[in-house]
Structure formats: structure tokens, C-alpha cells
Design a protein around this motif. Sequence first.
Motif, mmCIF file in Angstrom:
data_model
loop_
_atom_site.group_PDB
_atom_site.id
_atom_site.type_symbol
_atom_site.label_atom_id
_atom_site.label_comp_id
_atom_site.label_asym_id
_atom_site.label_seq_id
_atom_site.Cartn_x
_atom_site.Cartn_y
_atom_site.Cartn_z
ATOM 1 N N ASP A 1 -28.262 -13.403 15.795
ATOM 2 C CA ASP A 1 -27.270 -14.203 16.496
ATOM 3 C C ASP A 1 -27.611 -15.674 16.309
ATOM 4 O O ASP A 1 -28.770 -16.072 16.432
ATOM 5 C CB ASP A 1 -27.228 -13.852 17.988
ATOM 6 N N ARG A 2 -26.601 -16.478 16.008
ATOM 7 C CA ARG A 2 -26.795 -17.906 15.828
ATOM 8 C C ARG A 2 -25.750 -18.667 16.636
ATOM 9 O O ARG A 2 -24.563 -18.300 16.661
ATOM 10 C CB ARG A 2 -26.669 -18.296 14.347
ATOM 11 N N PRO B 1 -21.092 -13.108 8.055
ATOM 12 C CA PRO B 1 -20.565 -13.408 9.398
ATOM 13 C C PRO B 1 -19.791 -12.224 9.958
ATOM 14 O O PRO B 1 -19.077 -11.523 9.229
ATOM 15 C CB PRO B 1 -19.641 -14.604 9.149
ATOM 16 N N THR C 1 -17.649 -15.163 14.223
ATOM 17 C CA THR C 1 -18.567 -16.150 13.652
ATOM 18 C C THR C 1 -17.941 -16.834 12.434
ATOM 19 O O THR C 1 -17.385 -16.177 11.562
ATOM 20 C CB THR C 1 -19.882 -15.478 13.237
ATOM 21 N N ARG D 1 -15.541 -13.429 8.671
ATOM 22 C CA ARG D 1 -15.847 -12.010 8.473
ATOM 23 C C ARG D 1 -15.275 -11.437 7.191
ATOM 24 O O ARG D 1 -15.509 -10.274 6.859
ATOM 25 C CB ARG D 1 -15.356 -11.213 9.681
ATOM 26 N N VAL E 1 -23.449 -23.013 11.020
ATOM 27 C CA VAL E 1 -22.581 -22.193 11.866
ATOM 28 C C VAL E 1 -21.663 -23.119 12.657
ATOM 29 O O VAL E 1 -22.133 -24.004 13.371
ATOM 30 C CB VAL E 1 -23.419 -21.315 12.815
ATOM 31 N N GLY F 1 -20.326 -19.906 16.851
ATOM 32 C CA GLY F 1 -21.498 -19.052 16.941
ATOM 33 C C GLY F 1 -21.170 -17.590 17.185
ATOM 34 O O GLY F 1 -20.092 -17.236 17.664
ATOM 35 N N GLY F 2 -22.141 -16.745 16.850
ATOM 36 C CA GLY F 2 -21.992 -15.318 17.044
ATOM 37 C C GLY F 2 -22.928 -14.546 16.136
ATOM 38 O O GLY F 2 -23.885 -15.104 15.578
ATOM 39 N N LEU G 1 -24.399 -12.393 12.892
ATOM 40 C CA LEU G 1 -24.343 -12.280 11.445
ATOM 41 C C LEU G 1 -25.239 -11.110 11.040
ATOM 42 O O LEU G 1 -26.169 -10.749 11.771
ATOM 43 C CB LEU G 1 -24.833 -13.548 10.734
ATOM 44 N N THR H 1 -10.829 -15.282 13.443
ATOM 45 C CA THR H 1 -11.460 -14.881 14.702
ATOM 46 C C THR H 1 -10.580 -13.968 15.543
ATOM 47 O O THR H 1 -11.089 -13.232 16.385
ATOM 48 C CB THR H 1 -11.802 -16.119 15.554
#
Length: 270
Positions: free
Chosen positions: A44-45, A64, A68, A89, A110, A113-114, A116, A176
Motif C-alpha cells: 500500500d502506498r 496499480p 490507485t 489498473r 503515486v 494512493g492505494g 499495488l 477509479t
Amino acid sequence: MTRNAAADVEIANGIEPSSGGNNLLGALRPADFLLLRQQLRRIDRAAGAVLYEPGDDVRSVYFPCGQTLVSFMVMLDDGRPVEITTIGREGAVGGIVSQGRLPAYARAVVQIGGPLLRLDVADLERAKQTSPPLNNLFARYADCLLAQVFQSVACNGAHSIEQRAAKWLSAALDRTGDETIRLTQEQLAAMLAVGRSYVSRVLQELRRSGAVEPGRGRLVIKDPERLRAMSCSCHNTIRRHFDDVLGGVYPTGNEVAGGPVITNGPAFRP
């Protein structure tokens, strides 16, 4: 911006069903996905985390997942970063065509965030040598990424800031699936290579049109169709190319982000 802005969440035995989905991995044949599954690690970033700096050895590939978004930023002589392209994604960051460990040219940061999925470049290279269809998939994705960079260069030279801002937000919505884009005005200004005051004026115009409602640390898309009408055609051009080359990989706003990684999903057909 800092490296490793959030703690890694390592999953030693591959990817759990609850992990956020990546459409490029989902396009693999089940047998090809199994070549990678045990080596993939979920991390997670946070927004602002840097995956690569220019000159870094590229040792990992990042996929991703869910919402993300990662941007490639070219650093100018005066230190200003300019966004070249954004990856969600539908794709992957780093070591896709080359054998990795070559110096990175651009900063990979990034933006939203989320999660990867991280894979060592060496593991990807072994899998590509084992499976021609898997190698073909990533070669086709590299073609799409190059086309995306070409279109971005043309867009930056030919279209207004207003059109480019509307295009970026439309693309973020598609990737997203969320009408609330967690993005600051400073981030958007950096990606468009303009000052914050200019971006503020652009967002006010989008607000007056009813397309976007700016908020603290976020931009809420109120009328997606109006936003698309205000943007240039570059995003749709790239989406069509993805569909031609890798049908079904590029997400649309009708999809729900954050689904499971597809282990028995649609097989890619070369």
C-alpha cells in the motif's frame, strides 16, 4: 513526496481474493497468472509516495489496483516536474519491456494512493521466457503505453489547460470508478505544468459549468458527461487504442474499482 509513505503489506503465499484488482493481470490466461501469483506481493502506498527516481535501478514492476493511480513525471532543469502519463489498473509501471535494472528515466509517483501488486523484474523475465502468450501480452501493453505517451505529447502542445484538466479528470473517473477524485489543486497544477492560481481559475470554470465541485483535498465530479464534453478527445483516442490492442483491459466509469484479482478471468488472445 517520500518513498515508502505507507507500510508494506506482504502476502507470502500470493494474492488474497480481497486484494484490489488489476485488469492487465486479469487478462492473463489462468496458467500464465499462476506463473506470477506466488511472486506477487501486495503493498500500500499513500499519495506522494515515489516508486522510482530518475537514475534508480528498475528492479520491480508495480501493478496499480483498484483506485490507485501512478504518474510518470519528467524533471525539468529548473526542478519542476511535468507529467507525461498516468497509469491505473489497466497497466503496470516499470520493467515491462526491458530486462530491468536499467536506470529509470522519469520519476514514478503515486497520485491517488492505494494498493499495488509488486513483482521482481527477474521473476517477470523468467515468466516471459516460459510463456510466449504472457510475453506477447506485455509487449502489447508496452505498445499501448508508448501510444499513450505520444498522445500526451500531442495533447500538451495542442490543447488548452481547460481541455487537459477536463481530460485528466475524465480519465481518473474511468480508472477509479469514483466520482470523488482525491487530488489537491497543487497536484493537478504540477501535472498540468502550470501555476496553482491558473488551476484555481480553471476549476472555477469547471465549477460554474456544473461539471466539477472543488473541495479540500478532493474534486467531486458532478456531471461526467459535461466534463467529457469540455475535454479534448485524447482520452477517448487512447481508450480506443487499448480496446483495439488489449480489448477489455482499459476500465470505464461503469466498472466498479477495487474488485478481486482475477485468477480465472478472461484469457488474453494474441
